[in-house]
Scaffold this active site. Structure first.
Site, PDB file in Angstrom:
ATOM      1  N   LYS A  98       0.872  -1.188   0.000  1.00  0.00           N
ATOM      2  CA  LYS A  98       0.000   0.000   0.000  1.00  0.00           C
ATOM      3  C   LYS A  98       0.900   1.226   0.000  1.00  0.00           C
ATOM      4  CE  LYS A  98      -4.323  -1.506   1.983  1.00  0.00           C
ATOM      5  NZ  LYS A  98      -4.041  -2.917   1.678  1.00  0.00           N
ATOM      6  N   ASP A 135      -1.391  -2.297  -4.165  1.00  0.00           N
ATOM      7  CA  ASP A 135      -2.807  -2.257  -3.786  1.00  0.00           C
ATOM      8  C   ASP A 135      -3.386  -0.899  -4.175  1.00  0.00           C
ATOM      9  OD1 ASP A 135      -2.772  -4.759  -2.635  1.00  0.00           O
ATOM     10  OD2 ASP A 135      -2.860  -4.070  -0.568  1.00  0.00           O
ATOM     11  N   GLN A 164     -10.314  -0.993  -9.377  1.00  0.00           N
ATOM     12  CA  GLN A 164     -11.535  -1.263  -8.602  1.00  0.00           C
ATOM     13  C   GLN A 164     -12.759  -1.044  -9.492  1.00  0.00           C
ATOM     14  OE1 GLN A 164     -10.073   1.895  -6.292  1.00  0.00           O
ATOM     15  NE2 GLN A 164      -9.834   0.708  -4.411  1.00  0.00           N
ATOM     16  N   ARG A 185      -4.759  -6.647 -11.230  1.00  0.00           N
ATOM     17  CA  ARG A 185      -5.758  -7.261 -10.351  1.00  0.00           C
ATOM     18  C   ARG A 185      -7.051  -6.458 -10.460  1.00  0.00           C
ATOM     19  NH1 ARG A 185      -4.396  -6.406  -4.339  1.00  0.00           N
ATOM     20  NH2 ARG A 185      -2.801  -7.975  -4.725  1.00  0.00           N
ATOM     21  N   LYS A 188     -13.677  -5.561  -6.695  1.00  0.00           N
ATOM     22  CA  LYS A 188     -14.858  -4.678  -6.688  1.00  0.00           C
ATOM     23  C   LYS A 188     -14.502  -3.324  -6.093  1.00  0.00           C
ATOM     24  CE  LYS A 188     -18.519  -8.152  -6.391  1.00  0.00           C
ATOM     25  NZ  LYS A 188     -19.724  -8.617  -5.661  1.00  0.00           N
ATOM     26  N   GLY A 189     -13.673  -3.307  -5.047  1.00  0.00           N
ATOM     27  CA  GLY A 189     -13.339  -2.053  -4.361  1.00  0.00           C
ATOM     28  C   GLY A 189     -13.873  -2.092  -2.942  1.00  0.00           C
ATOM     29  N   ALA A 190     -13.053  -1.664  -1.976  1.00  0.00           N
ATOM     30  CA  ALA A 190     -13.375  -1.880  -0.564  1.00  0.00           C
ATOM     31  C   ALA A 190     -13.604  -0.589   0.225  1.00  0.00           C
ATOM     32  CB  ALA A 190     -12.247  -2.676   0.085  1.00  0.00           C
ATOM     33  N   THR A 227     -11.997 -11.870  -6.593  1.00  0.00           N
ATOM     34  CA  THR A 227     -13.373 -11.815  -6.093  1.00  0.00           C
ATOM     35  C   THR A 227     -13.724 -13.144  -5.437  1.00  0.00           C
ATOM     36  OG1 THR A 227     -15.709 -11.448  -6.659  1.00  0.00           O
ATOM     37  CG2 THR A 227     -14.357 -12.531  -8.347  1.00  0.00           C
TER      38      THR A 227
HETATM   39  C1  LIG Z   1      -6.857 -10.749  -3.501  1.00  0.00           C
HETATM   40  C2  LIG Z   1      -7.645  -9.524  -3.212  1.00  0.00           C
HETATM   41  C3  LIG Z   1      -7.027  -8.296  -3.208  1.00  0.00           C
HETATM   42  C4  LIG Z   1      -7.758  -7.129  -2.979  1.00  0.00           C
HETATM   43  N1  LIG Z   1      -7.137  -5.916  -3.079  1.00  0.00           N
HETATM   44  C5  LIG Z   1      -7.878  -4.793  -2.964  1.00  0.00           C
HETATM   45  C6  LIG Z   1      -7.321  -3.509  -3.193  1.00  0.00           C
HETATM   46  O1  LIG Z   1      -6.138  -3.356  -3.496  1.00  0.00           O
HETATM   47  N2  LIG Z   1      -8.131  -2.429  -3.060  1.00  0.00           N
HETATM   48  C7  LIG Z   1      -9.459  -2.552  -2.735  1.00  0.00           C
HETATM   49  O2  LIG Z   1     -10.164  -1.542  -2.657  1.00  0.00           O
HETATM   50  N3  LIG Z   1     -10.004  -3.757  -2.484  1.00  0.00           N
HETATM   51  C8  LIG Z   1      -9.262  -4.868  -2.596  1.00  0.00           C
HETATM   52  N4  LIG Z   1      -9.854  -6.085  -2.377  1.00  0.00           N
HETATM   53  C9  LIG Z   1     -11.194  -6.162  -1.749  1.00  0.00           C
HETATM   54  C10 LIG Z   1     -12.302  -6.118  -2.784  1.00  0.00           C
HETATM   55  O3  LIG Z   1     -12.341  -4.850  -3.371  1.00  0.00           O
HETATM   56  C11 LIG Z   1     -13.643  -6.426  -2.129  1.00  0.00           C
HETATM   57  O4  LIG Z   1     -13.911  -5.494  -1.128  1.00  0.00           O
HETATM   58  C12 LIG Z   1     -13.747  -7.809  -1.525  1.00  0.00           C
HETATM   59  O5  LIG Z   1     -13.042  -8.743  -2.282  1.00  0.00           O
HETATM   60  C13 LIG Z   1     -15.206  -8.264  -1.455  1.00  0.00           C
HETATM   61  O6  LIG Z   1     -15.769  -8.284  -2.734  1.00  0.00           O
HETATM   62  P1  LIG Z   1     -16.162  -9.646  -3.506  1.00  0.00           P
HETATM   63  O7  LIG Z   1     -15.764  -9.459  -4.933  1.00  0.00           O
HETATM   64  O8  LIG Z   1     -15.563 -10.796  -2.842  1.00  0.00           O
HETATM   65  O9  LIG Z   1     -17.730  -9.670  -3.509  1.00  0.00           O
HETATM   66  P2  LIG Z   1     -18.805  -9.560  -2.347  1.00  0.00           P
HETATM   67  O10 LIG Z   1     -20.071  -9.273  -3.060  1.00  0.00           O
HETATM   68  O11 LIG Z   1     -18.366  -8.628  -1.273  1.00  0.00           O
HETATM   69  O12 LIG Z   1     -18.817 -11.018  -1.736  1.00  0.00           O
HETATM   70  C14 LIG Z   1     -19.267 -12.138  -2.452  1.00  0.00           C
HETATM   71  C15 LIG Z   1     -19.346 -13.315  -1.504  1.00  0.00           C
HETATM   72  O13 LIG Z   1     -18.044 -13.640  -1.031  1.00  0.00           O
HETATM   73  C16 LIG Z   1     -18.078 -14.006   0.336  1.00  0.00           C
HETATM   74  N5  LIG Z   1     -17.339 -13.000   1.120  1.00  0.00           N
HETATM   75  C17 LIG Z   1     -16.918 -11.784   0.693  1.00  0.00           C
HETATM   76  N6  LIG Z   1     -16.229 -11.152   1.658  1.00  0.00           N
HETATM   77  C18 LIG Z   1     -16.249 -11.964   2.728  1.00  0.00           C
HETATM   78  C19 LIG Z   1     -15.690 -11.876   4.031  1.00  0.00           C
HETATM   79  N7  LIG Z   1     -15.017 -10.803   4.424  1.00  0.00           N
HETATM   80  N8  LIG Z   1     -15.870 -12.905   4.884  1.00  0.00           N
HETATM   81  C20 LIG Z   1     -16.547 -14.010   4.501  1.00  0.00           C
HETATM   82  N9  LIG Z   1     -17.088 -14.156   3.260  1.00  0.00           N
HETATM   83  C21 LIG Z   1     -16.951 -13.153   2.390  1.00  0.00           C
HETATM   84  C22 LIG Z   1     -19.520 -14.050   0.716  1.00  0.00           C
HETATM   85  O14 LIG Z   1     -20.013 -15.339   0.457  1.00  0.00           O
HETATM   86  C23 LIG Z   1     -20.149 -13.064  -0.233  1.00  0.00           C
HETATM   87  O15 LIG Z   1     -21.506 -13.290  -0.435  1.00  0.00           O
HETATM   88  C24 LIG Z   1      -9.149  -7.240  -2.661  1.00  0.00           C
HETATM   89  C25 LIG Z   1      -9.776  -8.483  -2.679  1.00  0.00           C
HETATM   90  C26 LIG Z   1      -9.059  -9.613  -2.956  1.00  0.00           C
HETATM   91  C27 LIG Z   1      -9.775 -10.925  -3.010  1.00  0.00           C
END
Ligand SMILES: Cc1cc2nc3c(=O)[nH]c(=O)nc-3n(C[C@H](O)[C@H](O)[C@H](O)COP(=O)(O)OP(=O)(O)OC[C@H]3O[C@@H](n4cnc5c(N)ncnc54)[C@H](O)[C@@H]3O)c2cc1C
Length: 309
Positions: A98, A135, A164, A185, A188-190, A227
């Site tokens: 980061k 990141d 994102q 990578r 979705k975005g966090a 994802t």
């Molecule tokens: C390898 C990796 C790197 C990432 N790097 C970044 C980054 O650099 N910047 C950034 O903004 N974001 C990053 N993210 C986070 C990302 O943006 C999402 O916030 C996060 O991945 C949740 O989105 P999702 O696509 O899994 O879908 P969601 O719709 O959030 O989740 C789909 C399903 O996955 C499961 N799930 C999701 N999260 C959880 C949890 N915490 N605990 C248990 N089950 C869960 C559940 O079953 C959920 O229904 C990263 C994610 C991953 C996997």
């Protein structure tokens, strides 16, 4: 508790110090974080690699306005990369950085400082035979981060980017970064972003994710589809087939502790699966973002704090 409230909590210093003092958070932390020490990161990486996964390790920490702290984060990465190399893991394990932890937000010359530190880490990664991915943080840093990426890629073209899908600009960024050798990578975005810059309806975010995945998978770069969303994982598989992508010419990525069975299933199906493994003392912001993604986890957390404090 709403997602946006939780995401604001991720940046609250007061709440952070309260939560960090509550010992019962440990169990939840252990689900998502390898541990506090470098050897925890190498141990967990080794376990995942022995199961056929690849890994990206994140030394937890963000948003530093302290020059010494920024330098010490870079040193921690260099030490980690040496340890990974010595354990024979570095061909399967890279690191995620980061830039805000490397001083990007320092007044006046923050970007130059973060770039210098990132170079040092990229250099150590290359010596270890592995790579670095930058990141992506909140939208106010996107241009700066992509600018630093461009600078780094002049000397280290293997440096990975993160885009994102929730940001309205991201389809265009995908087009810019979908070139030969470019590791991107897509997540979705966090962060808690305003509607002016980001889609806020989850269905819109999913649709944007698919549009972006199409651009990356159709292009000549190396897409890293991050994802846990079962539908998006399935769509990625169909798109990879449609664009005649061979397994290993793209990869899936998931977070440590999230859907581990699905991670194993993808490995069994012959896919490249990279697990994002965070470690370090500074787990607060990371944990709260994970809780914001899963209300059920938040309930678990509140219950455990209430019962054992
Ligand atoms: C390898 C990796 C790197 C990432 N790097 C970044 C980054 O650099 N910047 C950034 O903004 N974001 C990053 N993210 C986070 C990302 O943006 C999402 O916030 C996060 O991945 C949740 O989105 P999702 O696509 O899994 O879908 P969601 O719709 O959030 O989740 C789909 C399903 O996955 C499961 N799930 C999701 N999260 C959880 C949890 N915490 N605990 C248990 N089950 C869960 C559940 O079953 C959920 O229904 C990263 C994610 C991953 C996997």
């Amino acid at each position: 508790m709403s997602r946006s409230l939780l995401l604001r909590a991720a940046r609250s210093v007061r709440l952070r110090s309260t939560v960090e003092r509550v010992p019962v958070t440990r169990k939840l932390v252990a689900r998502y974080v390898a541990g506090t020490e470098e050897q925890d990161a190498t141990r967990v990486s080794g376990e995942l690699v022995s199961e056929g996964m690849t890994v990206t390790v994140d030394f937890l920490g963000e948003d530093t306005l302290d020059r010494q702290q920024a330098a010490s984060v870079a040193d921690s990465y260099v030490s980690l990369l040496d340890a990974l190399h010595q354990s024979g893991l570095s061909s399967a394990v890279e690191v995620s950085l980061k830039l805000s932890a490397l001083g990007q937000a320092l007044p006046a010359d923050g970007e130059a400082i973060a770039l210098e530190h990132a170079r040092k880490v990229c250099d150590a990664a290359r010596r270890a035979g592995t790579t670095v991915t930058l990141d992506m943080e909140d939208h106010t840093t996107t241009d700066s981060t992509l600018g630093i990426l461009q600078q780094l890629r002049l000397d280290f073209p293997e440096t990975g980017a993160v885009l994102q899908a929730y940001l309205r600009r991201t389809e265009a960024d995908c087009r810019d970064l979908a070139y030969e050798g470019s590791r991107v990578r897509l997540c979705k975005g966090a962060y808690n972003e305003p509607p002016g810059v980001a889609y806020t309806d989850p269905r819109e975010v999913d649709r944007a994710y698919v549009r972006c995945a199409k651009i990356l998978l159709a292009g000549p770069g190396y897409p890293m589809l991050a994802t846990h969303d079962p539908r998006l994982v399935e769509i990625t598989g169909s798109l990879a087939a449609k664009y005649r992508r061979e397994q290993g010419s793209y990869e899936y990525q998931m977070l440590y502790g999230v859907r581990p069975e699905e991670q194993r299933r993808l490995v069994r199906a012959g896919e490249r699966m990279r697990v994002y493994v965070p470690y370090g003392e500074d787990w607060y912001g990371y944990l709260v973002r994970r809780l914001a993604e899963r209300p059920a986890n938040m309930l678990l957390f509140v219950r455990s704090v209430a019962s054992k404090r």
